[in-house]
Scaffold this motif. Structure first.
Motif, PDB file in Angstrom:
ATOM      1  N   VAL A  61       0.893  -1.254   0.055  1.00  0.00           N
ATOM      2  CA  VAL A  61      -0.007  -0.076  -0.062  1.00  0.00           C
ATOM      3  C   VAL A  61       1.022   1.309   0.114  1.00  0.00           C
ATOM      4  O   VAL A  61       1.991   1.256   0.866  1.00  0.00           O
ATOM      5  CB  VAL A  61      -0.938  -0.035   1.188  1.00  0.00           C
ATOM      6  N   HIS A  62       0.630   2.156  -1.111  1.00  0.00           N
ATOM      7  CA  HIS A  62       1.195   3.279  -1.069  1.00  0.00           C
ATOM      8  C   HIS A  62       0.329   4.383  -0.463  1.00  0.00           C
ATOM      9  O   HIS A  62      -0.721   4.831  -1.154  1.00  0.00           O
ATOM     10  CB  HIS A  62       1.731   3.631  -2.461  1.00  0.00           C
ATOM     11  N   LYS A  63       1.017   5.309   0.320  1.00  0.00           N
ATOM     12  CA  LYS A  63       0.116   6.545   0.760  1.00  0.00           C
ATOM     13  C   LYS A  63       0.876   7.967  -0.091  1.00  0.00           C
ATOM     14  O   LYS A  63       2.054   7.883   0.150  1.00  0.00           O
ATOM     15  CB  LYS A  63       0.322   6.793   2.038  1.00  0.00           C
ATOM     16  N   LYS A  64       0.030   8.452  -0.728  1.00  0.00           N
ATOM     17  CA  LYS A  64       0.588   9.696  -1.510  1.00  0.00           C
ATOM     18  C   LYS A  64       0.016  11.088  -0.711  1.00  0.00           C
ATOM     19  O   LYS A  64      -1.388  10.877  -0.955  1.00  0.00           O
ATOM     20  CB  LYS A  64       0.499   9.399  -3.094  1.00  0.00           C
ATOM     21  N   THR A  65       0.726  11.986  -1.052  1.00  0.00           N
ATOM     22  CA  THR A  65       0.233  13.196  -0.966  1.00  0.00           C
ATOM     23  C   THR A  65       0.308  14.063  -2.332  1.00  0.00           C
ATOM     24  O   THR A  65       1.114  14.007  -2.952  1.00  0.00           O
ATOM     25  CB  THR A  65       1.191  14.323  -0.040  1.00  0.00           C
ATOM     26  N   VAL A  66      -1.048  14.577  -2.677  1.00  0.00           N
ATOM     27  CA  VAL A  66      -1.087  14.934  -3.922  1.00  0.00           C
ATOM     28  C   VAL A  66      -1.542  16.542  -4.140  1.00  0.00           C
ATOM     29  O   VAL A  66      -2.364  16.905  -3.223  1.00  0.00           O
ATOM     30  CB  VAL A  66      -2.264  14.252  -4.690  1.00  0.00           C
ATOM     31  N   SER A  67      -0.695  17.413  -4.677  1.00  0.00           N
ATOM     32  CA  SER A  67      -0.787  18.714  -4.808  1.00  0.00           C
ATOM     33  C   SER A  67      -0.325  19.368  -5.902  1.00  0.00           C
ATOM     34  O   SER A  67       0.077  18.326  -6.768  1.00  0.00           O
ATOM     35  CB  SER A  67      -0.347  19.455  -3.449  1.00  0.00           C
ATOM     36  N   ARG A  68      -0.225  20.686  -6.155  1.00  0.00           N
ATOM     37  CA  ARG A  68       0.492  21.312  -7.180  1.00  0.00           C
ATOM     38  C   ARG A  68       2.093  21.052  -7.455  1.00  0.00           C
ATOM     39  O   ARG A  68       2.724  20.644  -8.598  1.00  0.00           O
ATOM     40  CB  ARG A  68       0.309  22.769  -7.310  1.00  0.00           C
ATOM     41  N   ARG A  69       2.644  20.538  -6.203  1.00  0.00           N
ATOM     42  CA  ARG A  69       4.040  20.380  -6.198  1.00  0.00           C
ATOM     43  C   ARG A  69       4.378  18.882  -6.066  1.00  0.00           C
ATOM     44  O   ARG A  69       5.448  18.339  -6.242  1.00  0.00           O
ATOM     45  CB  ARG A  69       4.778  20.763  -5.134  1.00  0.00           C
ATOM     46  N   HIS A  70       3.277  18.018  -5.357  1.00  0.00           N
ATOM     47  CA  HIS A  70       3.514  16.723  -5.086  1.00  0.00           C
ATOM     48  C   HIS A  70       2.689  15.812  -6.170  1.00  0.00           C
ATOM     49  O   HIS A  70       1.446  16.013  -5.765  1.00  0.00           O
ATOM     50  CB  HIS A  70       3.178  16.394  -3.460  1.00  0.00           C
ATOM     51  N   ASN A  71       3.302  15.004  -6.970  1.00  0.00           N
ATOM     52  CA  ASN A  71       2.342  14.171  -7.886  1.00  0.00           C
ATOM     53  C   ASN A  71       1.443  15.155  -8.442  1.00  0.00           C
ATOM     54  O   ASN A  71       0.325  14.938  -8.598  1.00  0.00           O
ATOM     55  CB  ASN A  71       1.648  13.048  -7.035  1.00  0.00           C
ATOM     56  N   PRO A  72       2.161  16.009  -9.175  1.00  0.00           N
ATOM     57  CA  PRO A  72       0.991  17.044  -9.745  1.00  0.00           C
ATOM     58  C   PRO A  72       0.332  16.396 -11.048  1.00  0.00           C
ATOM     59  O   PRO A  72      -0.766  17.109 -11.078  1.00  0.00           O
ATOM     60  CB  PRO A  72       2.128  18.125 -10.333  1.00  0.00           C
ATOM     61  N   GLN A  73       0.521  15.391 -11.780  1.00  0.00           N
ATOM     62  CA  GLN A  73       0.049  14.887 -12.563  1.00  0.00           C
ATOM     63  C   GLN A  73      -1.463  14.187 -12.191  1.00  0.00           C
ATOM     64  O   GLN A  73      -2.587  14.461 -12.911  1.00  0.00           O
ATOM     65  CB  GLN A  73       0.709  13.854 -13.541  1.00  0.00           C
ATOM     66  N   LEU A  74      -1.262  13.587 -11.167  1.00  0.00           N
ATOM     67  CA  LEU A  74      -2.497  13.067 -10.480  1.00  0.00           C
ATOM     68  C   LEU A  74      -3.454  13.859  -9.786  1.00  0.00           C
ATOM     69  O   LEU A  74      -4.487  13.774  -9.873  1.00  0.00           O
ATOM     70  CB  LEU A  74      -1.914  11.980  -9.200  1.00  0.00           C
ATOM     71  N   PHE A  75      -2.715  14.981  -9.277  1.00  0.00           N
ATOM     72  CA  PHE A  75      -3.680  16.155  -8.630  1.00  0.00           C
ATOM     73  C   PHE A  75      -4.532  16.750  -9.802  1.00  0.00           C
ATOM     74  O   PHE A  75      -5.381  17.006  -9.747  1.00  0.00           O
ATOM     75  CB  PHE A  75      -2.609  17.129  -8.191  1.00  0.00           C
ATOM     76  N   TRP A  76      -3.817  16.800 -11.135  1.00  0.00           N
ATOM     77  CA  TRP A  76      -4.632  17.607 -12.120  1.00  0.00           C
ATOM     78  C   TRP A  76      -5.506  16.728 -12.526  1.00  0.00           C
ATOM     79  O   TRP A  76      -6.642  17.050 -12.817  1.00  0.00           O
ATOM     80  CB  TRP A  76      -3.570  17.647 -13.359  1.00  0.00           C
ATOM     81  N   ALA A  77      -5.244  15.246 -12.494  1.00  0.00           N
ATOM     82  CA  ALA A  77      -6.154  14.327 -13.040  1.00  0.00           C
ATOM     83  C   ALA A  77      -7.689  14.216 -12.250  1.00  0.00           C
ATOM     84  O   ALA A  77      -8.774  14.174 -12.266  1.00  0.00           O
ATOM     85  CB  ALA A  77      -5.759  12.896 -13.124  1.00  0.00           C
ATOM     86  N   MET A  78      -7.322  14.221 -10.753  1.00  0.00           N
ATOM     87  CA  MET A  78      -8.217  14.266  -9.642  1.00  0.00           C
ATOM     88  C   MET A  78      -9.052  15.594  -9.659  1.00  0.00           C
ATOM     89  O   MET A  78     -10.504  15.489  -9.429  1.00  0.00           O
ATOM     90  CB  MET A  78      -7.780  14.160  -8.124  1.00  0.00           C
ATOM     91  N   ARG A  79      -8.705  16.638 -10.088  1.00  0.00           N
ATOM     92  CA  ARG A  79      -9.602  17.895 -10.050  1.00  0.00           C
ATOM     93  C   ARG A  79     -10.386  17.880 -11.135  1.00  0.00           C
ATOM     94  O   ARG A  79     -10.336  18.490 -12.181  1.00  0.00           O
ATOM     95  CB  ARG A  79      -8.663  19.042  -9.977  1.00  0.00           C
ATOM     96  N   GLY A  80     -11.540  17.192 -11.141  1.00  0.00           N
ATOM     97  CA  GLY A  80     -12.719  17.054 -12.122  1.00  0.00           C
ATOM     98  C   GLY A  80     -12.509  15.842 -12.667  1.00  0.00           C
ATOM     99  O   GLY A  80     -13.672  15.616 -13.652  1.00  0.00           O
ATOM    100  N   GLY A  81     -11.713  14.652 -12.570  1.00  0.00           N
ATOM    101  CA  GLY A  81     -11.825  13.662 -13.080  1.00  0.00           C
ATOM    102  C   GLY A  81     -12.874  12.658 -12.672  1.00  0.00           C
ATOM    103  O   GLY A  81     -12.895  11.449 -13.366  1.00  0.00           O
ATOM    104  N   GLY A  82     -13.463  12.965 -11.515  1.00  0.00           N
ATOM    105  CA  GLY A  82     -14.549  12.083 -11.075  1.00  0.00           C
ATOM    106  C   GLY A  82     -13.979  11.322  -9.923  1.00  0.00           C
ATOM    107  O   GLY A  82     -12.660  11.156  -9.601  1.00  0.00           O
ATOM    108  N   GLY A  83     -14.882  10.592  -9.140  1.00  0.00           N
ATOM    109  CA  GLY A  83     -14.530   9.735  -7.900  1.00  0.00           C
ATOM    110  C   GLY A  83     -14.532   8.314  -8.309  1.00  0.00           C
ATOM    111  O   GLY A  83     -14.880   7.758  -9.206  1.00  0.00           O
ATOM    112  N   GLY A  84     -13.735   7.715  -7.475  1.00  0.00           N
ATOM    113  CA  GLY A  84     -13.718   6.224  -7.178  1.00  0.00           C
ATOM    114  C   GLY A  84     -12.809   5.521  -8.050  1.00  0.00           C
ATOM    115  O   GLY A  84     -12.782   4.293  -8.112  1.00  0.00           O
ATOM    116  N   VAL A  85     -11.854   6.053  -8.568  1.00  0.00           N
ATOM    117  CA  VAL A  85     -11.054   5.706  -9.557  1.00  0.00           C
ATOM    118  C   VAL A  85      -9.512   5.872  -9.288  1.00  0.00           C
ATOM    119  O   VAL A  85      -8.501   5.007  -9.809  1.00  0.00           O
ATOM    120  CB  VAL A  85     -11.156   5.939 -11.081  1.00  0.00           C
ATOM    121  N   TRP A  86      -9.406   6.649  -8.411  1.00  0.00           N
ATOM    122  CA  TRP A  86      -7.800   6.954  -8.076  1.00  0.00           C
ATOM    123  C   TRP A  86      -7.362   6.180  -6.934  1.00  0.00           C
ATOM    124  O   TRP A  86      -5.863   6.163  -6.892  1.00  0.00           O
ATOM    125  CB  TRP A  86      -7.526   8.527  -7.902  1.00  0.00           C
ATOM    126  N   GLY A  87      -7.987   5.888  -6.035  1.00  0.00           N
ATOM    127  CA  GLY A  87      -7.603   5.320  -4.964  1.00  0.00           C
ATOM    128  C   GLY A  87      -8.690   5.414  -3.735  1.00  0.00           C
ATOM    129  O   GLY A  87      -9.535   5.977  -3.985  1.00  0.00           O
TER     130      GLY A  87
END
Length: 332
Positions: free
Chosen positions: A200-226
């Motif tokens: 299990v990986h715990k990630k912090t997602v923001s503009r500076r940390h994992n920015p691509q995942l952060f971009w995808a999560m902002r409007g990409g819908g729920g239930g698919v990222w983790g």
């Protein structure tokens, strides 16, 4: 084997009962009401259509989530997640069976006066909320610090799906959509080690940390990222003069003559309403609803068909402001 640290509150003795959908669309409501306690726990506020999760987990902390994810990976179970459960199209369901992780019990709350990552993005501070918080709880907590948050219209909706889906709400014109207010999220994902063991990986997602995942999560819908465990969102200062909230309703019929609140009045009203909306500024947010009842049309014709306009609005500011008077006078 049971996931480590978790205790079963409900279980099935009958495998066929476990396979039976909790809710089937367009059936007698009694079919839903007679399902097992396990089913009712699983579908809390959510009509899962033609799907019944085999395991439902209500974690209290990250350790429980990690245990559930590891168990699912070892047994090759489909993983689904939900917060409050205001998803009525089953977009977060599995094809069949699987494990459902409900994050509604993660209720941590914290106010951070200064957002160190980038204070310019949140000059009035930030709030960090656990994934199970609903808007009524969030507003009550933010009021303790004389702050506001951007939220949806319904007080029982949770923040995770709302932010992930875009997030429209009563303060949107002034404070932005949900995605505009999301600054950081904590998410847990399941993967495998080099030798194939679940990890299990715990990630912090923001503009500076994992920015691509952060971009995808902002409007990409729920239930698919983790499994999202928390979100950090902007806090906003209360506008001078506070907030004004008004709810109005008007009803009538579709009578083709010139009777009061009949069809001709309704047509003219829509023209005036459209013109009024064009004069609004970013301090105003409205939510109109238009409802038609055709139950008695066959016996009474158009005069028996009724309509109702329910109109709700928020104004971010005091009622003595010129913009408020202009806005209000336009409704007359």
């Amino acid at each position: 084997s049971t996931p480590s640290g978790l205790k079963a509150l409900y279980h099935y003795d009958d495998m066929e009962e476990m396979k039976r959908p909790c809710f089937t669309a367009f059936t007698d409501p009694k079919t839903f009401n007679n399902v097992s306690d396990m089913c009712k726990a699983a579908v809390h506020q959510n009509e899962y259509r033609d799907w019944n999760p085999y395991i439902v987990v209500f974690p209290l902390n990250e350790r429980h989530i990690a245990s559930a994810l590891t168990f699912a990976a070892r047994h090759r179970l489909c993983i689904s997640t939900a917060g409050t459960g205001h998803e009525y199209n089953s977009r977060n369901s599995c094809p069949t069976g699987g494990i459902l992780i409900r994050t509604i019990l993660l209720k941590d709350k914290a106010f951070v006066p200064k957002w160190e990552e980038d204070p310019t993005l949140a000059p009035d501070g930030v709030f960090k909320f656990g994934a199970g918080n609903i808007f009524s709880e969030m507003h009550a907590f933010s009021a303790e610090y004389e702050r506001l948050i951007a939220s949806g219209w319904c007080s029982t909706v949770g923040m995770i799906g709302w932010h992930l889906g875009g997030g429209h709400g009563p303060l949107g014109p002034m404070f932005g959509l949900g995605v505009d207010n999301l600054l950081e999220a904590e998410i847990m994902q399941i993967g495998r080690t080099a030798n194939g063991q679940p990890i299990v990986h715990k990630k912090t997602v923001s503009r500076r940390h994992n920015p691509q995942l952060f971009w995808a999560m902002r409007g990409g819908g729920g239930g698919v990222w983790g499994i999202i465990t928390s979100m950090t969102i902007r806090a906003h200062a209360v506008p001078d003069g506070g907030l004004s909230h008004v709810f109005m309703t008007q009803s009538g019929t579709f009578c083709p003559d010139s009777s009061g609140f009949g069809y001709e009045w309704l047509r003219a009203m829509w023209i005036r309403f459209s013109e009024w909306t064009l004069m609004l500024n970013d301090k105003v947010s409205t939510q109109p609803g238009f409802f038609i009842n055709t139950t008695d049309y066959k016996t009474g014709g158009l005069c028996a068909v009724t309509w109702q306009l329910s109109f709700e609005y928020f104004y971010a500011g005091g009622q003595d402001e010129p913009d408020y008077r202009l806005f209000l006078d336009g409704l007359k």
